[in-house]
Structure formats: C-alpha cells, structure tokens
Design an enzyme around this catalytic site. Structure first.
Site, PDB file in Angstrom:
ATOM      1  N   GLU A  97     -15.999  11.245  -7.374  1.00 55.56           N
ATOM      2  CA  GLU A  97     -14.564  11.040  -7.233  1.00 55.56           C
ATOM      3  C   GLU A  97     -14.311   9.606  -6.776  1.00 55.56           C
ATOM      4  O   GLU A  97     -14.986   9.089  -5.880  1.00 55.56           O
ATOM      5  CB  GLU A  97     -14.038  12.027  -6.187  1.00 55.56           C
ATOM      6  N   LEU A  99     -12.283   6.965  -4.751  1.00 54.84           N
ATOM      7  CA  LEU A  99     -11.384   6.871  -3.604  1.00 54.84           C
ATOM      8  C   LEU A  99     -11.136   5.400  -3.285  1.00 54.84           C
ATOM      9  O   LEU A  99     -12.070   4.592  -3.308  1.00 54.84           O
ATOM     10  CB  LEU A  99     -11.992   7.557  -2.374  1.00 54.84           C
ATOM     11  N   ASP A 199     -27.632   9.740   7.513  1.00 47.71           N
ATOM     12  CA  ASP A 199     -27.799   8.295   7.309  1.00 47.71           C
ATOM     13  C   ASP A 199     -26.516   7.594   7.754  1.00 47.71           C
ATOM     14  O   ASP A 199     -25.911   6.827   7.009  1.00 47.71           O
ATOM     15  CB  ASP A 199     -28.092   8.008   5.832  1.00 47.71           C
TER      16      ASP A 199
END
Length: 294
Positions: A97, A99, A199
């Site tokens: 997606e 963004l 992470d």
C-alpha cells in the site's frame, strides 16, 4: 524494470485488488540499502510502493508480507498493507500500500500504540517462520524459554556469522562468555512473549496525516524490552515517545542493563552486514555487559 517483470507485477496487483492495474510510470524512491524501491503510478491514479531484489530473496519478501499481516491483526498501530508478492527467474518483488509518509506526528500516540502492540502475547517465544533482520537470516524457532531462545537464535547465531566474517578474538571470546552467563540478566525478570516489530530503528517508523506507521518489520514474539532497546540504539525516537510508552507500561528496573544486551545483537548484525567500525562498537558493548555481572 524490464517489461516482462512489470507486466507480471501489474497483473498481480490487478488480481489482488480486483481492479486491473495499468502502470503509467514509475518513480525511484528511498527505501534503505537492502532493496531497490519504486513508486508505481497507474493510469487510473492509484499508487503502490514496490520493493525489488534478486530472485533468491523471495522468501524475505514473503516473510515481510506475513509480518505486516501479523502486526495488522493486532490492531494496535498502522502498518502498510502487503498487496502482492512473488518472483520471476530474475527478480523478486513485494507490492505494498502506498502511504504519504512524513516525520511530523504525535510521538506520544506512537508510544502508547507500541505498548498496546506489545500486549499481544502467545505461549512461546519465536514465530511460525524465520525471516530476516536487514539481509541476515533471523531464526525464529519456537521456545518456551526466553534465555535459551536469545542465547541460540540471537546472540549465538550472530556470533557464528561473525566468526565466518573474520571477527577478532575479543568479540568471539566475550560473546561466548556472555552466552554462558546470560541467565544473570534474568534472575528476577521473566518476560512474556510479546509481539515485536523486531527492527525498530528510527528509519522504520513515520507518520501519515499525523498517524504513526511502522514498516519493514522483522516480526517475532520476544521480550518487549528488545524493541524498546532498539529505539535507543540509533536515535530517531523522541523523549515524548519514550515517556508515553513508560506511562502506558512501565519498564522493569533492570531494563538499562538488558538494553545493551539486546542491542548487541543488532550491532553484531551490522558488523556481519557492513563490517567496519561495528566490531569495535560490539567489543565495547560486550565488555560493558560482562563488567556488570563479574
């Protein structure tokens, strides 16, 4: 990007979204040093974020997609949706997606939401599959014992790689001593298996319209302090974030010592990936850790 690969990716986007996708153009964008990253712009105005790597890295992208889905199911903090992923003979790819990301947002909400993420637990440490930390394999074999898990699948694994990569005697010696005495850091502390980003350095969070977003995970269930430790390793997380997390879920008094222990994993991994001065940093961390338990 070659025409055949572009056509396959476009077809996969169409199949995943239920709406045919015809790319109009692609734009290079920042995405770290591990993958090549592009933004795909469609003729219909839709955008997707694309990661590319060698064909033999396909499992890395599959694990990342599953990790994003795991984080999304927690409904604690926003992550980009993995749209499609796959591989050809020449490359592998992951479509996410798109963004609009920026660095301005409410850091206190980020701290609160991360605490909510960490409240998602299971009965054992690890995850249902291995993944990667950077470009390094990360072993997530399930274990009911956190000290054993961290000894073998985190520090021990990285030290074995470091030996193959030419690490000096000091790091290998002190690393072995730490692994042998690891229980000393957990004499009165028993962490729960919390859902971790895995992470969580500063470059793996941002904001979209002010809303916190996490991405590029190395998901597993472990001590929540491991995530918090990494937020302090390279900077990028504000004092407001740190305060809000601790207000939502206070950290154990022994966190300050274990912070170095958890960050040693990442520093040795950086040595294994990039070499250079990371060995000296790892040596200093290991020496400081050993001094606390002698």
């Amino acid at each position: 990007m070659e025409a055949g690969l572009a056509a396959e990716i476009a077809g996969a986007i169409g199949a995943a979204t239920g709406q045919p996708f015809s790319p109009a153009r692609q734009e290079a964008t920042g995405g770290g040093c591990i993958n090549r990253s592009l933004v795909l712009l469609g003729e219909d105005g839709r955008r997707f974020f694309l990661k590319l790597n060698r064909a033999d890295k396909a499992e890395m992208f599959a694990a990342e997609a599953e990790g994003l889905a795991e984080l999304a199911r927690a409904e604690a903090i926003r992550v980009p949706q993995a749209i499609a992923w796959g591989a050809t003979d020449s490359a592998c790819w992951l479509v996410l997606e798109y963004l609009e990301l920026g660095h301005r947002g409410n850091a206190r909400i980020l701290g609160q939401q991360l605490a909510n993420l960490h409240r998602i637990t299971q009965n054992s440490f690890g995850w249902h599959r291995d993944n990667t930390i950077g470009a390094t394999l990360q072993i997530n074999t399930s274990s009911p014992d956190w000290v054993d898990f961290y000894r073998h699948h985190r520090l021990g694994f990285q030290l074995d790689l470091a030996k193959k990569n030419g690490a000096g005697h000091t790091l290998l010696r002190d690393g072995e001593r730490l692994m042998a005495d690891l229980g000393a850091y957990f004499t009165d502390y028993a962490p729960a298996p919390s859902l971790l980003h895995g992470d969580l350095w500063g470059g793996n969070h941002a904001y979209t319209a002010g809303e916190p977003v996490l991405f590029d995970p190395a998901v597993y269930f472990g001590d929540r302090e491991a995530d918090m430790a990494m937020t302090e390793l390279f900077g990028g997380f504000s004092a407001d974030f740190q305060a809000a997390y601790r207000e939502a879920w206070p950290l154990d008094p022994g966190y300050a010592a274990r912070r170095d222990l958890y960050n040693l994993y990442h520093i040795i991994n950086h040595f294994n990936l990039f070499g250079g001065g990371y060995e000296g940093q790892a040596n200093a961390l290991a020496a400081r850790l050993l001094a606390q338990i002698r």
